[in-house]
Design a protein around this motif. Sequence first.
Motif, PDB file in Angstrom:
ATOM      1  N   UNK A 163     -28.212  14.226  13.342  1.00 42.71           N
ATOM      2  CA  UNK A 163     -27.193  13.580  12.313  1.00 42.71           C
ATOM      3  C   UNK A 163     -25.833  14.116  13.073  1.00 42.71           C
ATOM      4  N   UNK A 164     -25.171  13.124  13.212  1.00 43.47           N
ATOM      5  CA  UNK A 164     -23.579  13.128  13.777  1.00 43.47           C
ATOM      6  C   UNK A 164     -22.582  12.977  12.834  1.00 43.47           C
ATOM      7  N   UNK A 165     -21.722  13.448  12.627  1.00 46.68           N
ATOM      8  CA  UNK A 165     -20.532  13.242  11.620  1.00 46.68           C
ATOM      9  C   UNK A 165     -19.053  13.494  12.436  1.00 46.68           C
ATOM     10  N   UNK A 166     -18.197  12.342  12.432  1.00 50.61           N
ATOM     11  CA  UNK A 166     -16.972  12.426  13.143  1.00 50.61           C
ATOM     12  C   UNK A 166     -16.039  13.330  12.328  1.00 50.61           C
ATOM     13  N   UNK A 167     -15.425  14.464  12.915  1.00 49.44           N
ATOM     14  CA  UNK A 167     -14.749  15.353  12.259  1.00 49.44           C
ATOM     15  C   UNK A 167     -13.344  15.455  13.047  1.00 49.44           C
ATOM     16  N   UNK A 168     -13.052  14.378  13.561  1.00 53.83           N
ATOM     17  CA  UNK A 168     -11.695  14.497  14.422  1.00 53.83           C
ATOM     18  C   UNK A 168     -10.519  14.494  13.400  1.00 53.83           C
ATOM     19  N   UNK A 169     -10.525  13.590  12.224  1.00 51.33           N
ATOM     20  CA  UNK A 169      -9.771  13.694  11.393  1.00 51.33           C
ATOM     21  C   UNK A 169      -9.527  14.945  10.563  1.00 51.33           C
ATOM     22  N   UNK A 170     -10.526  15.507  10.303  1.00 56.28           N
ATOM     23  CA  UNK A 170     -10.718  16.822   9.846  1.00 56.28           C
ATOM     24  C   UNK A 170     -10.061  17.979  10.371  1.00 56.28           C
ATOM     25  N   UNK A 171     -10.301  17.855  11.771  1.00 53.40           N
ATOM     26  CA  UNK A 171      -9.802  18.885  12.792  1.00 53.40           C
ATOM     27  C   UNK A 171      -8.275  18.808  12.782  1.00 53.40           C
ATOM     28  N   UNK A 172      -7.633  17.524  12.882  1.00 52.70           N
ATOM     29  CA  UNK A 172      -6.411  17.126  13.006  1.00 52.70           C
ATOM     30  C   UNK A 172      -5.643  17.815  11.727  1.00 52.70           C
ATOM     31  N   UNK A 173      -6.384  17.480  10.295  1.00 53.22           N
ATOM     32  CA  UNK A 173      -5.832  18.123   9.259  1.00 53.22           C
ATOM     33  C   UNK A 173      -5.646  19.645   9.200  1.00 53.22           C
ATOM     34  N   UNK A 174      -6.898  20.131   9.646  1.00 55.90           N
ATOM     35  CA  UNK A 174      -6.834  21.598  10.015  1.00 55.90           C
ATOM     36  C   UNK A 174      -5.730  22.107  10.735  1.00 55.90           C
ATOM     37  N   UNK A 175      -5.451  21.533  11.880  1.00 60.50           N
ATOM     38  CA  UNK A 175      -4.297  21.970  12.600  1.00 60.50           C
ATOM     39  C   UNK A 175      -2.854  21.983  11.810  1.00 60.50           C
ATOM     40  N   UNK A 176      -2.836  20.826  11.119  1.00 57.36           N
ATOM     41  CA  UNK A 176      -1.570  20.420  10.369  1.00 57.36           C
ATOM     42  C   UNK A 176      -1.432  21.392   9.280  1.00 57.36           C
ATOM     43  N   UNK A 177      -2.552  21.910   8.577  1.00 58.14           N
ATOM     44  CA  UNK A 177      -2.507  23.114   7.699  1.00 58.14           C
ATOM     45  C   UNK A 177      -2.152  24.288   8.300  1.00 58.14           C
ATOM     46  N   UNK A 178      -2.591  24.549   9.358  1.00 53.38           N
ATOM     47  CA  UNK A 178      -2.389  25.956  10.023  1.00 53.38           C
ATOM     48  C   UNK A 178      -0.699  25.862  10.258  1.00 53.38           C
ATOM     49  N   UNK A 179      -0.193  24.819  10.805  1.00 53.36           N
ATOM     50  CA  UNK A 179       1.407  24.521  11.122  1.00 53.36           C
ATOM     51  C   UNK A 179       2.019  24.984   9.857  1.00 53.36           C
ATOM     52  N   UNK A 180       1.448  24.164   8.946  1.00 56.24           N
ATOM     53  CA  UNK A 180       2.375  24.266   7.880  1.00 56.24           C
ATOM     54  C   UNK A 180       2.375  25.753   6.902  1.00 56.24           C
ATOM     55  N   UNK A 181       1.140  26.317   7.126  1.00 49.72           N
ATOM     56  CA  UNK A 181       1.149  27.822   6.733  1.00 49.72           C
ATOM     57  C   UNK A 181       2.076  28.902   7.484  1.00 49.72           C
ATOM     58  N   UNK A 182       2.218  28.356   8.767  1.00 44.77           N
ATOM     59  CA  UNK A 182       3.016  29.229   9.641  1.00 44.77           C
ATOM     60  C   UNK A 182       4.388  29.104   9.311  1.00 44.77           C
ATOM     61  N   UNK A 183       4.920  27.718   8.865  1.00 43.55           N
ATOM     62  CA  UNK A 183       6.355  27.486   8.583  1.00 43.55           C
ATOM     63  C   UNK A 183       6.567  28.155   7.164  1.00 43.55           C
ATOM     64  N   UNK A 184       5.561  28.200   6.245  1.00 45.27           N
ATOM     65  CA  UNK A 184       5.749  28.853   5.037  1.00 45.27           C
ATOM     66  C   UNK A 184       5.914  30.466   5.123  1.00 45.27           C
ATOM     67  N   UNK A 185       5.045  31.008   6.070  1.00 50.59           N
ATOM     68  CA  UNK A 185       5.277  32.413   6.416  1.00 50.59           C
ATOM     69  C   UNK A 185       6.424  32.670   7.034  1.00 50.59           C
ATOM     70  N   UNK A 186       7.070  31.931   7.935  1.00 49.13           N
ATOM     71  CA  UNK A 186       8.287  32.064   8.525  1.00 49.13           C
ATOM     72  C   UNK A 186       9.234  31.948   7.352  1.00 49.13           C
ATOM     73  N   UNK A 187       9.437  31.121   6.259  1.00 49.18           N
ATOM     74  CA  UNK A 187      10.163  31.043   5.124  1.00 49.18           C
ATOM     75  C   UNK A 187      10.360  32.264   4.570  1.00 49.18           C
ATOM     76  N   UNK A 188       9.101  32.835   4.287  1.00 51.22           N
ATOM     77  CA  UNK A 188       8.901  33.871   3.363  1.00 51.22           C
ATOM     78  C   UNK A 188       9.470  35.149   4.141  1.00 51.22           C
ATOM     79  N   UNK A 189       9.230  35.256   5.583  1.00 46.79           N
ATOM     80  CA  UNK A 189       9.864  36.273   6.020  1.00 46.79           C
ATOM     81  C   UNK A 189      11.266  36.432   6.176  1.00 46.79           C
ATOM     82  N   UNK A 190      11.712  35.034   6.117  1.00 48.01           N
ATOM     83  CA  UNK A 190      13.221  35.029   6.368  1.00 48.01           C
ATOM     84  C   UNK A 190      13.878  35.330   4.805  1.00 48.01           C
ATOM     85  N   UNK A 191      13.218  34.876   3.789  1.00 44.39           N
ATOM     86  CA  UNK A 191      13.433  35.417   2.453  1.00 44.39           C
ATOM     87  C   UNK A 191      13.314  37.060   2.466  1.00 44.39           C
ATOM     88  N   UNK A 192      12.253  37.761   3.141  1.00 41.61           N
ATOM     89  CA  UNK A 192      12.479  39.142   3.062  1.00 41.61           C
ATOM     90  C   UNK A 192      13.538  39.926   3.703  1.00 41.61           C
TER      91      UNK A 192
END
Length: 879
Positions: free
Chosen positions: A606-635
Amino acid sequence: MKLYRLINIEKLKKYFRQITWQDAVVAFGFSLIIPVSGWILDFIVSGLPLSIKGFVRLHNENPLHYYLDIFPFVVLIVFIGYKNWYQDEKHEYEDLLKEKDYKINKHAVFAQRIGEGDYSTDIELFGDDDVLGKALILMRDNLRANHQKESEQSWIAEGKEIISNILRMYNKIDELSYEVLVNLIKHIKLIQGALYFYDEDSQVLKNVATYAYNRRKYINQEFAIGKGLIGQCAYEMDYIYRVEIPDDYITITSGILGDRKPRSILIVPLVTDDKLQGVLEFASLDVEIPELTKKYLLELGEIIARTIFNLRVNQRTEKLLTESQEMTRVLQENEEELRQNAEEMRATQEELEHSNEQLESQIKAVENAQKRLHSLLENASEIITIYDKDLRMTYVSPSVSKILGFTPDEMMRGKDLERLTRKGEMEFKKMLETLVEDPETPITIQYTYIKNDGKKIFLETTGRNLLHDQALKGVILNSQDITARKKAEKEERMRSRMQSLSENSLDMIIRINTIGQFFYANPVVEDYLGLKPIEIMNKRNRELEIPEVFQNYFDEIIDKIKATPGKMNSQLSIPIKMGEKVIERIMSVDAIPEFNENELETILIVGHDITEAKRIEIEIQEKNRKIEDSINYAQRIQSAILPNSAMLKEVLPKSFIFYKPRDVVSGDFPWFFKKEHSIYVAVVDCTGHGVPGALLSFVGYFTLSNVVDHDEELTAGKIMDKVHYNVRNTLNQDRPDATARDGMDIAFCKIDLKKKELQYAGAHRPLMFVRDGELQEYKGNRKAIGGIPHPKKPEQPFVNHVISLKEGDKFFFYSDGLSDQVGGNEGKKYSSARVKDIILSHKDFSMSQFNNFFVKDFKEWVGNDVKQVDDVLLIGIEI
């Protein structure tokens, strides 16, 4: 060694490989030509005699000959020196190779041990640049963590299997409860346990099984709901875990241990469908019960509760059966009385036999007909049953023994309803009642029946009302076994449903056998393989022109599952042509082995296309990085405006700040302000921590600074009142529709070194004052800064405490993050009492020593396994 040295060694190695000692001697001989030629030429020019005296005179008159005489020896020495230098470089190079071989062998042995499953082995790193060694250590740690996780899951599964087997084996609650308790204790390796069942009639928990109890009085005990730890667990229907054992709790006795009280207890409710069935209680001599054991017992609780519920239902059913059998016995006694009456009638009939001789032939004919009818009914494929108008069974055909396994007599005694499910019994009774009310319409129902051998079958019964028929005078039911038909219908529905799901699935579904032959493919395969399902059916993998990535995957997965049967997951990167462009798609592929009589028959892929899920995962990682940068700047912003120990020591040299935020930014903050002769210091604890707390900290910081900067004559209490109302106004908490209840706790000090006076006011936070070795605590008001005002309760102003200062006085004030921190050997809070004990026990400490002690003690209290629960802030000042 540097690269250029290795290169020079290689060149010299090639050059000196051909040189021997004979070559050095030859070179020496050739170099003699130069001094000899000089001698001959000078003898000819000078005319000196060719003798030893002439040779000596020749050298004295021309000293250059001495240098020429030395030249051959210099050549010889140079050859010998180069030869020795080469030998040294060669040995150094060989030593370097041996060292590298040693490191590689060490790493290879380490990797081999990891491959054999020895995760406890360790390796010595050869410096900070030993990348391979660090990578192997990281791989060992990851494998060890995965092995630990799998071991825990296996342990839970093994425990569930043990208990499930016991639950299936026993159908008596007494035997079941003891076996479950004993096997649970053996599996989780505790030393004491008890099982309580909940009696719904009396609403108490009764002890039904104990293990390792040392006194008879604790056996057969009862607990009301809400009484004691057992009753409290039952009332809340949630587990209770205690490491503080009550004084009246039972002890454990053994020849080795003597009498000992448990050090930790765990009480687990048995709940199913939101109904309490009982409680499990466990005790241990260890300080803590492992989290894995808790998780296992909580997961198992519902399974045990469901089994207990089913057994109770069965017990009630048995009780009803016993009552029914008693009624049957009474009916049999009445039947015996009727039989005796029949005997008397038979005796009377014998006297009249002579008058009935003419009917004998007719009677024999009737008997033969009855025998034929009985034989037909006994071997019929249907069961014929007759019920009277009161819905009582009056007849059942002999075929019931062959079909259901019960005799007609047993059926007459109630087996017609006892062996039905509750739903089936209700439908059966409803059918009979409907037939009586509506005699014209026959009714057909289907229901489940449990045969004499315990096997479930499906029956189809058609009922007709023949109460008007004088020969029958009852409701006749025709029943037949339709189990085979129901099974065939179910299998057909399942096949149709699975076929429909597969055909309409968005996933690629393929069934392939162990030699690579395709048995099934859904329409989605055309999107990936480029072939329609009909084009690949019954063909082998290598016979088809499909993408090489799939051909290699099919071959590889067949070999893997043949070697190690089990579900396997892979991710494939697949080039898909979209018009003129080729894009990369990522597919998650599951390979599931399918067996036939324990033999691997096919593999479902059974094969399931996870291309979109991988793309979303990368986007989430990028957003998390930006949030961490914002928190570090606030610190960085927060750190820039908040005071530190150095700033405080400029005006109060004997002071310290112990500041440990829980997150990157903090809701607790130290505050410091100096104006004229007054020094203002505060510990502020805002609602929350992290980003929300940090935002509120800015409100508190600037509000405090604005208030104290306007009027130096305000007392500490008046300053707190103004800060209180300003914060409430800033957060709009004084409006009728206000909903934000956020605020802050503050310990506030105003110090006037010229007047030798300290003023203190607090919102929930105290001040510790130490003078001459004695500690006095000043408590703050029982209200916070900010918050929504109570509409009917007027607020009291903050109390202003005034303390006359003398040299050596010490003051401490802190946020509740210090006292509320859980830790230590018993998992308790750090507590204000501990802070006081530390201050009094080390009253001669300087502020620097206090700072070092609190930092070290707090770190040891938290340890490595406990998380920090809140921001921590402590300020100490010595006058």
